[in-house]
Motif scaffolding. Sequence first.
Motif, PDB file in Angstrom:
ATOM      1  N   ASN A 170       0.827  -1.211   0.000  1.00 19.05           N
ATOM      2  CA  ASN A 170       0.000   0.000   0.000  1.00 19.05           C
ATOM      3  C   ASN A 170       0.860   1.260   0.000  1.00 19.05           C
ATOM      4  OD1 ASN A 170      -2.309  -1.568   0.079  1.00 19.05           O
ATOM      5  ND2 ASN A 170      -2.423  -1.556   2.327  1.00 19.05           N
ATOM      6  N   LEU A 171       1.973   1.209   0.736  1.00 12.92           N
ATOM      7  CA  LEU A 171       2.867   2.369   0.790  1.00 12.92           C
ATOM      8  C   LEU A 171       3.529   2.609  -0.569  1.00 12.92           C
ATOM      9  CD1 LEU A 171       3.791   4.491   2.814  1.00 12.92           C
ATOM     10  CD2 LEU A 171       5.726   3.017   3.389  1.00 12.92           C
ATOM     11  N   ILE A 172       3.861   1.538  -1.267  1.00 13.40           N
ATOM     12  CA  ILE A 172       4.450   1.652  -2.603  1.00 13.40           C
ATOM     13  C   ILE A 172       3.472   2.346  -3.553  1.00 13.40           C
ATOM     14  CG2 ILE A 172       5.137   0.333  -4.649  1.00 13.40           C
ATOM     15  CD1 ILE A 172       7.306   0.490  -2.608  1.00 13.40           C
ATOM     16  N   ALA A 173       2.190   2.004  -3.464  1.00 18.98           N
ATOM     17  CA  ALA A 173       1.173   2.642  -4.308  1.00 18.98           C
ATOM     18  C   ALA A 173       1.102   4.149  -4.025  1.00 18.98           C
ATOM     19  CB  ALA A 173      -0.183   1.976  -4.072  1.00 18.98           C
ATOM     20  N   THR A 174       1.252   4.521  -2.772  1.00 16.73           N
ATOM     21  CA  THR A 174       1.252   5.945  -2.417  1.00 16.73           C
ATOM     22  C   THR A 174       2.461   6.653  -3.020  1.00 16.73           C
ATOM     23  OG1 THR A 174       0.116   5.461  -0.341  1.00 16.73           O
ATOM     24  CG2 THR A 174       1.245   7.586  -0.508  1.00 16.73           C
ATOM     25  N   PHE A 175       3.619   6.003  -2.973  1.00 13.62           N
ATOM     26  CA  PHE A 175       4.838   6.614  -3.521  1.00 13.62           C
ATOM     27  C   PHE A 175       4.699   6.868  -5.029  1.00 13.62           C
ATOM     28  CE2 PHE A 175       7.585   4.485  -0.019  1.00 13.62           C
ATOM     29  CZ  PHE A 175       7.177   5.466   0.871  1.00 13.62           C
ATOM     30  N   LYS A 176       4.015   5.975  -5.745  1.00 12.01           N
ATOM     31  CA  LYS A 176       3.891   6.123  -7.198  1.00 12.01           C
ATOM     32  C   LYS A 176       3.080   7.351  -7.593  1.00 12.01           C
ATOM     33  CE  LYS A 176       4.388   1.218  -8.386  1.00 12.01           C
ATOM     34  NZ  LYS A 176       3.720   0.025  -8.962  1.00 12.01           N
ATOM     35  N   THR A 177       2.196   7.808  -6.709  1.00 12.57           N
ATOM     36  CA  THR A 177       1.373   8.995  -7.000  1.00 12.57           C
ATOM     37  C   THR A 177       1.909  10.264  -6.337  1.00 12.57           C
ATOM     38  OG1 THR A 177      -0.086   8.506  -5.109  1.00 12.57           O
ATOM     39  CG2 THR A 177      -0.688   7.583  -7.260  1.00 12.57           C
ATOM     40  N   THR A 178       3.062  10.176  -5.707  1.00  6.88           N
ATOM     41  CA  THR A 178       3.654  11.346  -5.048  1.00  6.88           C
ATOM     42  C   THR A 178       4.191  12.315  -6.096  1.00  6.88           C
ATOM     43  OG1 THR A 178       4.275  10.039  -3.108  1.00  6.88           O
ATOM     44  CG2 THR A 178       5.446  12.131  -3.457  1.00  6.88           C
ATOM     45  N   PRO A 179       3.831  13.611  -6.046  1.00  9.18           N
ATOM     46  CA  PRO A 179       4.372  14.601  -7.000  1.00  9.18           C
ATOM     47  C   PRO A 179       5.893  14.603  -6.969  1.00  9.18           C
ATOM     48  CG  PRO A 179       2.560  15.554  -5.739  1.00  9.18           C
ATOM     49  CD  PRO A 179       2.862  14.230  -5.105  1.00  9.18           C
ATOM     50  N   GLY A 180       6.485  14.542  -8.147  1.00  7.09           N
ATOM     51  CA  GLY A 180       7.939  14.531  -8.261  1.00  7.09           C
ATOM     52  C   GLY A 180       8.521  13.148  -8.499  1.00  7.09           C
ATOM     53  N   ILE A 181       7.737  12.081  -8.245  1.00 13.64           N
ATOM     54  CA  ILE A 181       8.204  10.710  -8.475  1.00 13.64           C
ATOM     55  C   ILE A 181       7.730  10.273  -9.855  1.00 13.64           C
ATOM     56  CG2 ILE A 181       8.129   8.322  -7.694  1.00 13.64           C
ATOM     57  CD1 ILE A 181       9.648  10.214  -5.837  1.00 13.64           C
TER      58      ILE A 181
END
Length: 587
Positions: A497-508
Motif C-alpha cells: 500500500n505504501l508503494i502505491a502511495t509513492f507512485k502517486t507522489t508529486p515529483g516521483i
Amino acid sequence: MIARLIAEKGQLKGLSLTLENLLEWHLGRDPDANQLVIKDSSVSRQHALIRKSDQGYLLENLSMTNPIFLNGKILSNPILLKEDDQIKIGGSTFTFKTVMEPNEPLSEESLDAPLKLDDSNKTLDEEPSYNTVFEEAVSPTAEKVNLSLRQRWLLKIIGGPQSGAEFSMEKGLSYIIGSDATFADIILYDLSVSRKHAKLTIQDNETCLIEDLGSRNGVLIDGIAIGAPTLIKGNEVVNLGTTSFIIIDREKASETILSTPPEKEPVAINSAQIAVKNESFFFKKFFAAKETQVITLSLLIVAIFAAFGITSLFNTTTVIVDERDYHSEITEVMRAFPEVSFSYNKKLNQLLLVGHVLTPVDKIKLEYALNNLGFQSRLDDSNIIIDQNIWMQMNTLISQNGAWKAVSMYAIKPGSFVVSGYLKTRIEAGLFSDWLNLNFNYLDHLDNQVFVEEDLTAYISSQLFTGGFNGVGIAVTNGELTLTGFISQDKANSYTNLIATFKTTPGIRGLKNFVTPITAAAAVVDLTENYKVTGFSTHGNTNISIVINGQILSRGDQINGMTVSSIQEHTIFLEKNGLKFKIQYNS
C-alpha cells in the motif's frame, strides 16, 4: 554638465532620465534595485549601469538575457558615451544628451550646442504636484464640488474605446488623465494610455492647459506632439494613445460655418442700370429707339444668373458613410488569440496589440488575419511576446550551470510558462529561484514545478519510518525512486500500500522496488561464528556490557554498522537496516 537619456523611439517615447547627484546609476524595471526605473516588461530587473568619471559617462550591460544596443551594435564591454549616442534598452531607444548646469559658465563648445528645452527630472513613478478634485472634496477646509451642477467646461471623447463619453470640469481645478484609478481623475480604459498620462488645468483666465506627465505615447494636439504645457484652442483634437477628445466651452458662442452664397439679382441689375445710365452719346443717338429692347435683354440675363444661383445653392454631393463595425470585426479575429488584448482608434485608424502568442507562426497568422480585414493601416504589434523565443533563450542560459542540467522551461499555451526538473539540494533550489527572479521577466506567468531530491528523500524516509520499514534503503535520481533492503513478511501488505502511495507522489516519475520480504525466523541472522565474546559484566542478574572482538559494548553501541539492541544471558541481539542478528556466548 548634466547628462540625460531621452526616449525618442518605442513605447516609452518622451521619457527623460536625468543623471545627477550620484556617481553611478542602475537602470532597470525593479524600483527597489535601481535609481532610474524603466517600466518595460522586456527590460531586466537590473539591466544597465552608468558610471560618471573624469572622462565622462561609462555605460555597462548587466543583463544576461537582454542585450543593450549602442548605435545599432550589441554592447559587450563598458564604453564611454558620446553626445547623441543611440542606446536601445528593451523596447525603447534613448538618446544620450548633455546639458549645462544653471551656474556653469559658458564655453565655446556649449555655445555651439543645441538648446535643451526639457529640464524635467521626473520619471514615470514620481508623483507630480497637483490638486485633484478628490483632494479638495475630502479636505475639511476646501470648497465642496457640486457634481449636480452643469459645469461650463466639458471633455468629450470622439475616438477610442470610450468614444462618446463626456467629463465635466470646473474652472480653477486640475485633472489627471490616465488609466489607473488610483491616480487619475479622468480614467481612460485604453491600453495605450499611461497610468498618469497628462494633466489638464482649467485656468482662472478661462483657458485650458494640458501637460504631458512623462507618458509612454505622449500627448498630440492636431497630430503634433507637445513638449511643454500647451494651451488647447477651440476645435483642436487631442490624442492620448489611441484615444481622441476635444474640449468644449459651453458658454462660448457657437461658430457656424456657412458656404459662400452666389451673387444675387441686385448686383446684376445695378450693373445693367449703371451700364444703361452710362451709355455714350453715340449709343443714345443710334440706339435710343431700342432702349426698351436693351433693358429687356439685361433683365433676361439677370434672370438666367438668378436661376443658376438657386440651382447652385441646392447642389448636393453624395457622402459615403462607412458604417462597418470595426471593433466587432477585430474582436472576431482575436477570438483565436485569447492572450492578446487590443485597442483600436477609428479616427486615427490605429490598432495596438498587447499580449502573448505561442510561436512566431502564430504571430504571422494574427497579422495576416488582421491585414485581411482591409481597413486597418497602422498596426502596432511591438508589445506582442513570442513565448517560444523566451523559453528557448532561457533554456540556453539554464544549461550553462551544470547543477541545473535536469531543469528546463517550456510553454504549454500563450502566456503560461512552466519550469520543471530536479535539483539535488535545497541550497541549489534557492540559488535557482534567485536567478529566475533576476533574469526572467514574466514571473507572474510562470508555474514552478522544480522538485528537490533532498526533500523527496526526506518525505519517503519519514513514510517508511512511520510504517516500521527501517530496513529499506532509499535513492532518488531525477525523479526515479529506488528502494532496496528487507522487510518482515508479515508487513508485506502494508508495504504494498505504501508503494502505491509513492507512485502517486508529486515529483516521483518512476519507482524501482528491490525490497525482499523475509520470515520472522529468517530475519534473525546468526553471526556467532564470526564474532568472539571474551567477557561481560553484570548487574544483579542482568548483563549490562559485553566484550566482542576486544570491544566493550553496551546497549545502543555499534559494531560494524550493527547496533546492539539487547544483551541477554547467553545471546546478544543486534540490528541493521531492519534486519536482526544474534551472537551466542557462554556465561
